[in-house]
Design a protein around this motif. Structure first.
Motif, short mmCIF file in Angstrom:
data_model
loop_
_atom_site.label_atom_id
_atom_site.label_comp_id
_atom_site.label_asym_id
_atom_site.label_seq_id
_atom_site.Cartn_x
_atom_site.Cartn_y
_atom_site.Cartn_z
N THR A 352 47.51 41.53 44.23
CA THR A 352 47.23 40.37 43.01
C THR A 352 46.01 40.85 42.62
OG1 THR A 352 46.75 38.02 42.79
CG2 THR A 352 45.80 39.08 44.61
N ASN A 353 45.75 40.26 41.23
CA ASN A 353 44.69 40.83 40.34
C ASN A 353 43.40 39.83 40.53
OD1 ASN A 353 45.77 43.01 39.07
ND2 ASN A 353 46.89 41.57 37.59
N ASP A 354 43.66 38.62 41.41
CA ASP A 354 42.99 37.72 41.59
C ASP A 354 42.01 38.00 42.90
OD1 ASP A 354 43.65 36.28 39.39
OD2 ASP A 354 45.27 34.83 40.27
N LYS A 370 41.09 43.68 47.77
CA LYS A 370 40.52 44.45 46.78
C LYS A 370 40.07 44.03 45.41
CE LYS A 370 41.79 48.33 49.01
NZ LYS A 370 40.56 49.40 49.45
N ALA A 371 40.91 43.01 44.86
CA ALA A 371 40.53 42.36 43.72
C ALA A 371 39.24 41.76 43.87
CB ALA A 371 41.44 41.33 43.32
N ALA A 372 38.82 41.27 45.08
CA ALA A 372 37.38 40.73 45.17
C ALA A 372 36.46 41.68 45.04
CB ALA A 372 37.22 39.89 46.50
N GLU A 373 36.72 42.94 45.94
CA GLU A 373 35.76 43.81 45.64
C GLU A 373 35.57 44.46 44.15
OE1 GLU A 373 37.41 47.09 48.01
OE2 GLU A 373 37.13 46.22 49.73
N ILE A 450 40.76 31.32 45.95
CA ILE A 450 41.19 32.26 44.71
C ILE A 450 40.23 32.21 43.73
CG2 ILE A 450 43.30 33.10 43.56
CD1 ILE A 450 45.21 31.52 45.59
N HIS A 451 39.77 33.07 43.30
CA HIS A 451 38.96 33.16 41.92
C HIS A 451 39.50 34.00 40.95
CE1 HIS A 451 34.83 32.18 43.59
NE2 HIS A 451 35.70 31.32 43.85
N ARG A 452 39.82 33.55 39.84
CA ARG A 452 40.28 34.12 38.53
C ARG A 452 39.23 34.48 37.54
NH1 ARG A 452 45.96 32.47 36.56
NH2 ARG A 452 46.44 33.89 38.36
N ASP A 453 39.13 35.64 37.03
CA ASP A 453 37.91 35.91 36.07
C ASP A 453 38.34 35.46 34.65
OD1 ASP A 453 35.94 36.86 34.43
OD2 ASP A 453 35.94 38.91 35.18
N ILE A 454 37.53 34.32 34.30
CA ILE A 454 38.05 33.87 32.74
C ILE A 454 36.85 33.97 32.05
CG2 ILE A 454 39.61 32.14 33.56
CD1 ILE A 454 37.44 29.88 33.53
N THR A 455 36.09 35.07 31.89
CA THR A 455 34.91 35.25 31.36
C THR A 455 35.17 35.55 29.93
OG1 THR A 455 33.54 36.57 33.23
CG2 THR A 455 32.66 36.56 31.03
#
Length: 941
Positions: A352-354, A370-373, A450-455
């Motif tokens: 996943t990308n999240d 891996k996405a968290a890294e 779960i964190h999704r980058d919304i910058t």
């Protein structure tokens, strides 16, 4: 006497075996030498055979040379040349066979020189055309050379005979040696058999003792494994056949012991495993390593499969020889499923990308994907075991943190947006979702986040907000300009504030709703049009305002009989709507749908099968009757090609007919519809070319012609029966004619002849004075002659007797002459045969056709000349009658009752022939009858 031990016996047996091997080796060497001697013997015989052939040819050469010396004879010259050719060929074979004999090589070389000289002389004599006299000196030299050749050939023969005698002796000596060695081998083998029997007896006693000890151990082991139910234990031999197994094997595999003992364990393997020889591979690996472990899919008795953990252990005897395997199986299906589920979920988390990570109740990180890294810059080793608050800094007040924890514990999840700082001190905006994890007692034991980058989205929103503020300023300046623009557009435009009150309506809107635009400003749209509430237009306005995104729809407003297309553009202050009047378009679409439904009804009401497909054979449309006839459903038909509905023997024919439609525009065909259940139904198909949806297509209808085909079959049967009846009636008619002809000829002819004789007698008896009576008698005699001729004529026409007497050809010639005399029409008859003898039916049929053709010429043709012929070509008799008369329109014969032509056609069909008539007005008429000659026909050319 002290008994011999098994070890001593085995030593003696080994010694005897060594002697046998030695004797066999000697036999092998002797046999090889014997074969070589036999080959040499055959080689010598072959040399003698070719040498004898050379001497025989030499004799023929010498005889020919003698004849030439006496007289130059062409045959002798050719004979000499041929003999020299044979001598040369045989000499080449002798030279090849004796190439390894130093004594024979000079002799063969000398022979080649002598034979070459003789060949030159033979060619010289033959090339002189045998006319010139050969010099005596050359003939004398040739004779001397022949004598020399004969002498050398005799020397070669003597040499080979000597070799033959020597080689025969060698072969006989070798044969005697082989026989002696065989006798010794038999004696030694008998000794070995006695020793083996003794050894087997000793081994058998030892084996009995060993088996007793093994049985005691096996009983102990059996009691141990019989009570184990979670594992399947079974013993197999080296080929994989089951020798024994326990209760656990019965439970896991589903077979009872009596069902499986003696069978191969391949019954537990899947088809793919058997195909890949998995069992053989497992046994081989176990045999090589002594033990082999694997996991594989096994098959139970009921056909179900399960995952098994398998262990193969080798079983050895006292001599450490492999005599079987112990196979242990454990069912790990559930364990496998859980492992696969965990692997699948782990894969999802990693792909996943999240950013996904989990913490325990103390906020210590337990997992980090891996996405968290990638998102925060900390790798897996840096994150695991760290406190999430220390690792990730977020901007949140203590009160907000407390409220978030309370909501998380109350609902089990929490969803919000935060600003975090990464490892590299960069700020990012994150959409965070936190869910609570529970243990088996439903106590909280951690959290997954779960964190999704919304910058990027937040930055765009800030830019958009700033842009909107700037835009509002500009809108004020442009309002009047836009108002003018909106008034000029043809579509209706309205603007509503967030309370659903009109802020603007253009002129086109006023025309659409039949209201004054100015009077609508400030009024609530739902109060002005309450019947719109709950409609699709109402729902899309609400949804666009709520989600703040562009939406559009089509809706019908019944009070105005209006179809409208709405394009809704929302903003926090309200919405802007472009309304397009699409009433005319929707009505046209409804008309199209009605037309389509009507066409579908018409197509489905057709009595036959309707179809429409393109040049590639893709079906676009078909009717229900097409599905009913073929028994295929619509999904199946849509994937099929038109040729799939026909059998193999009709595909090429139908492919050609379909091609004609796309080339010529129209075509038809008769073929058998092949249904889904392999029934064949006769159908008549039509096809025309047309354009449909931008493609060249074929449209057609298939009509069931089963009844027509059956009727045609019955008509053919009836026609055949009528033809057979007509043939029978014709035969009866000919027989009646023959009978009547015989009666007229025999009875009436005889009576007239008798009457004539009486009249002659009466004339002779009358006195000369009675002259008037004498004249009357002469008249009576003339009438009697005429009557007799008429009787003969009628008899001949009823049944020409000459067909049976003189044959068909002479009968046709006779009738042609009679016709020419009677009607004064010239008849030219020719034939390529001297005589022809056919069956009575064929002869009568051809004669009647000839007779009827000439009769038609006399009645209708107004001809001056007739050309007739009877020819024989390619096993066919061809009768042709042509006149130079007025002719007629051949196409009109079917409309007239031309019974004569019909009769001729039927006559020829009765004898399996062909009939043809060609005529044109003013160009005469031609009749052609063709008959196949049968095996009994006799034709003399």
């Amino acid at each position: 006497m002290k008994p011999v031990t098994g070890k001593v016996l085995k030593s003696v047996m080994f010694l005897v075996l060594a002697v046998i091997v030695l004797v066999v080796f000697v036999l092998f060497r002797q046999s090889k030498q014997f074969n070589i001697a036999a080959a040499f013997l055959a080689h010598t015989n072959e040399v003698l055979y070719h040498n004898q052939k050379l001497l025989t040819a030499l004799s023929r050469n010498e005889s020919a040379l003698q004849n030439i010396s006496e007289n130059v004879d062409p045959a002798s010259a050719l004979k000499m040349k041929n003999a020299d050719s044979v001598i040369t060929a045989e000499l080449e074979k002798i030279k090849t066979l004796t190439a390894d004999n130093r004594v024979q090589v000079p002799r063969t070389d000398s022979l080649i020189k002598l034979v070459t000289a003789n060949n030159a002389l033979a060619n010289e004599i033959y090339n002189q055309n045998q006319t010139a006299q050969v010099p005596i000196a050359k003939l004398t030299d040739a004779k001397e050379r022949i004598a020399t050749i004969r002498r050398i050939a005799a020397e070669i023969e003597q040499e080979e005979i000597g070799l033959l005698t020597q080689r025969k002796q060698v072969r006989e000596d070798l044969e005697e040696g082989i026989m002696k060695a065989l006798l010794w081998l038999i004696v030694i083998i008998l000794i070995l058999i006695v020793l083996i029997i003794r050894s087997v007896r000793i081994d058998f006693l030892a084996l009995k003792k060993t088996e007793k000890e093994r049985d005691e151990k096996n009983e102990q082991f059996r009691l141990l494994i019989e009570n184990v139910n979670e594992y399947a234990f079974f013993f197999i031999d080296t080929n994989g056949n089951v020798l024994n197994w326990n209760k656990g094997a019965e439970i896991i595999e589903g077979y009872k012991a009596e069902e499986i003992i003696g069978k191969n364990i391949s019954v537990f393997y899947t088809t793919d495993a058997i195909k890949n020889k998995e069992l053989e591979s497992n046994l081989k690996k176990a045999a090589e390593a002594g033990r082999f472990e694997t996991e594989s899919l096994h098959v139970r008795k009921d056909g179900s499969t399960f995952w098994a953990e398998v262990v193969f252990t080798c079983l050895y005897d006292d001599s450490h020889r492999l005599n079987g395997f112990l196979k242990i199986i454990k069912d790990i299906t559930e364990q496998k499923k859980k492992q696969e589920e965990i692997t699948y979920l782990s894969g999802l988390v990693e792909k996943t990308n999240d950013a996904i990570f989990s913490v325990d109740t103390t906020s210590t990180i337990k997992s980090w994907n891996k996405a968290a890294e990638k998102m925060y810059g900390y790798n897996h080793e840096e994150a695991i075991g760290k406190n999430i608050r220390e690792l990730l800094q977020r901007r949140i007040s203590e009160e907000d943190r407390k409220n978030a924890i309370e909501e998380l514990n109350e609902k089990g999840y929490y969803h919000s947006e935060f600003e975090y700082t990464t490892k590299y001190k960069e700020s990012i905006f994150v959409l965070s979702t936190v869910s609570t994890l529970y243990d088996n007692d439903h106590k909280v034991n951690g959290y997954v986040t779960i964190h999704r980058d919304i910058t990027i989205r937040k930055n765009l929103e800030d830019q958009l907000k700033k842009f909107n503020e700037e835009l509002e300023e500009k809108v004020k300046d442009k309002t009047s300009e836009l108002t003018e623009v909106f008034e000029r557009i043809t579509d209706a435009f309205i603007a509503l504030d967030k309370n659903w009150c009109y802020t603007y309506l253009n002129k086109a809107t006023g025309e659409l709703i039949h209201r004054d635009p100015g009077s609508m400003i400030g009024k609530n749209v739902w109060k002005e049009f309450p019947d719109v509430v709950g409609s699709p237009t109402y729902m899309i306005f609400q949804q666009a305002m709520k989600e703040q995104k562009y939406m559009h729809n089509e809706d019908y407003y019944e009070p105005f009989d209006l179809w409208q297309e709405n394009h809704v553009y929302p903003s926090p202050q309200g919405i802007s709507v472009f309304i397009k009047n699409i009433t005319e378009r929707k009505k046209a679409e409804q008309e199209i749908i009605k037309e389509k439904n009507l066409s579908d009804s018409i197509i489905n009401s057709l009595p036959g099968a309707f179809y429409l497909y393109n040049m590639e054979g893709k079906f676009f449309r078909w009717n229900k009757n097409f599905e009913k006839v073929t028994m295929y459903n619509s999904d199946e038909i849509s994937k099929m090609h038109p040729l799939d509905f026909f059998d193999v023997d009709e595909k090429d024919y139908l492919r050609s007919r379909i091609g004609q439609v796309f080339v010529n525009g129209v075509s038809d065909a008769e073929a058998n519809f092949l249904t889904k259940d392999n029934r064949k139904i006769p159908y008549y198909f039509t096809g025309i070319k047309l354009e449909y949806q931008g493609q060249t297509c074929l449209m057609g209808v298939g009509i069931d012609i089963s009844s027509r085909v059956e009727a045609q079959k019955k008509i053919r049967q009836t026609s055949e029966q009528l033809r057979e009846l007509a043939a029978h009636l014709q035969d009866v008619r000919e027989e009646e004619r023959a009978s009547i002809a015989r009666e007229i000829h025999d009875e009436l002819g005889q009576q007239l002849t008798g009457l004539k004789m009486d009249v002659y007698w009466l004339r002779d008896e009358l006195k000369p004075a009675e002259e008037s009576a004498g004249k009357q008698i002469e008249n009576i005699l003339q009438l009697l002659d005429t009557a007799i001729n008429t009787v003969r004529k009628i008899s001949s026409e009823l049944r020409p007797p000459m067909i049976d007497d003189i044959g068909l050809i002479e009968s046709l010639k006779w009738y042609a002459k009679e016709f020419q005399k009677r009607f004064n029409i010239k008849v030219l008859f020719n034939t390529s045969m001297d005589s022809v003898h056919l069956s009575p039916k064929q002869s009568i049929a051809l004669f009647r056709i000839f007779q009827e053709s000439l009769t038609n010429v006399a009645r209708h043709a107004q001809a001056k000349k007739v050309s007739a012929s009877l020819l024989y070509e390619n096993n066919l008799l061809i009768l042709r009658v042509a006149d130079d008369g007025k002719g007629f329109d051949n196409t009109q014969t079917a409309k007239k009752k031309t019974l004569g032509l019909l009769g001729m056609k039927e006559r020829i069909l009765m004898i399996n022939g062909n009939f043809e008539i060609n005529s044109n007005p003013g160009a005469g008429t031609e009749v052609i009858a063709t008959v196949h000659t049968n095996a009994g026909a006799e034709i003399i050319l």
